[in-house]
Design an enzyme around this catalytic site. Structure first.
Site, PDB file in Angstrom:
ATOM      1  CD  GLN A 131     101.766  30.591 -23.347  1.00  0.00           C
ATOM      2  OE1 GLN A 131     102.959  31.398 -23.025  1.00  0.00           O
ATOM      3  NE2 GLN A 131     100.768  30.546 -22.369  1.00  0.00           N
ATOM      4  CE  LYS A 186     104.547  32.885 -19.793  1.00  0.00           C
ATOM      5  NZ  LYS A 186     104.129  31.435 -20.335  1.00  0.00           N
ATOM      6  CG  ASP A 223     107.060  26.257 -19.384  1.00  0.00           C
ATOM      7  OD1 ASP A 223     107.043  27.144 -18.603  1.00  0.00           O
ATOM      8  OD2 ASP A 223     106.170  26.289 -20.513  1.00  0.00           O
TER       9      ASP A 223
END
Ligand code: NAP
Length: 294
Positions: free
Chosen positions: A96, A52, A119
């Site tokens: 994460q 990422k 997200d």
């Protein structure tokens, strides 16, 4: 034989388009910035996070990883998130998952400023997405699947989309997006307690599978001409490969390819699209933050 839907190639095209948009922001003195918080040493999570931040830097964006020890307390994690929430150079924040068991992931996700929640897991963004508000950050995997279908000219209008799985990060937002005006699909959501799964999957014009079980979907479970999107990512041992394992999806790719019209491979299908949509959401966050300052 099914046509391969190449998520790597679609991502390459999209990232080239985004590089232009990043350059425009840079010209205004804005460097879009993503901060990823990684708790612990899970090798799969470390690899995802590295890909990422690498993808951010390749576009000229700022990608930063904050590594916290496995035993970090909730208070310490919250203070790191508070600092990122307040930092104007940080436009997107991602924690994460999965988190160690002592950290309540829902409370952690709710602690992220919804304006930086790239997200799209904060309840405010989930709600905005559900009512079709364009300010919402759409979770990256569902957004990537929609974009992939659109760019492959695969219409969902009036078609029966069957989704296997009902997770909050993939399947539920995807169902809501697909049934909305625009995509206009007829959606069926199935899960662990759905009896006779094959009787549903055989009805699908478009079948999307997000479970995490290798070979869950076999050739006899789909109708000829179906479009198959395989979200699953499963590690299987492979002593012949350098890493000792390889990734496969939830669909028996070789068998289903013989009857499907189009199918996403694993790897190289949904995975790269997910990271591409994270970049798109970070750009959106940077643009919205610049607008708010005007
Ligand atoms: P999840 O939260 O574990 O959800 C899995 C879903 O599958 C659950 O709703 C579960 O039903 C359902 N399920 C389990 N066994 C089933 C069965 N035999 N028949 C029908 N449904 C069944 O998983 P997730 O986060 O959505 O992820 C799913 C897969 O996608 C994983 O392999 C993950 O690694 C992968 N993934 C890939 C990407 C990417 O970018 N490529 C992104 C996200 C996830 P219940 O709710 O009844 O338990």
């Amino acid at each position: 034989m099914a046509r391969n839907i190449d998520g790597t190639e679609i991502s390459r095209v999209m990232r080239a388009e985004m590089a232009q948009q990043v350059a425009e922001l840079l010209a205004q003195g804005i460097i879009p910035g993503l901060s990823v918080v990684l708790v612990g040493n899970n090798p799969a999570s470390q690899a995802y996070v590295a890909s990422k931040t690498r993808a951010c830097e390749a576009l000229g964006m700022r990608g930063q990883t904050l590594n916290l020890p496995e035993e970090v307390s909730q208070e310490e994690l919250f203070s790191v998130i508070d600092r990122l929430n307040q930092d104007p150079a940080v436009h997107g924040i991602l924690v994460q998952l999965p988190l160690p068991a002592h950290l309540p992931y829902k409370a952690v996700l709710e602690h992220i400023d919804p304006d930086k929640d790239v997200d799209g897991f904060h309840p405010r963004n989930a709600g905005l997405a559900f009512v079709g508000d364009p300010r919402a950050f759409i979770p990256c995997t569902p957004a990537g699947i929609l974009e992939m279908l659109r760019r492959e000219n695969i219409s969902t209008r009036g078609r029966h989309v069957v989704i296997v799985g009902r997770s909050l990060i993939v399947s539920k937002p995807l169902a809501s997006l697909l049934m909305a005006p625009g995509p206009d699909a007829t959606v069926t959501l199935t899960h662990r307690h759905t009896p006779d799964l094959a009787s549903f999957t055989r009805q699908a014009d478009i079948l999307i599978v997000a479970v995490g079980k290798q070979n869950l979907i076999t050739r006899d479970m789909v109708k000829p001409g179906v479009v198959v999107i395989d979200v699953g990512q499963n590690r299987v041992e492979d002593p012949g490969s350098a890493r000792g394992f390889r990734m496969v999806g939830d669909v028996d790719f070789d068998g289903v390819s013989q009857v499907a019209e189009a199918i996403t491979p694993v790897p190289g299908g949904v995975g790269p699209m997910t990271i591409t949509m994270l970049l798109a959401n970070t750009l959106q966050a940077a643009r919205q933050s610049a607008q708010a300052r005007k």
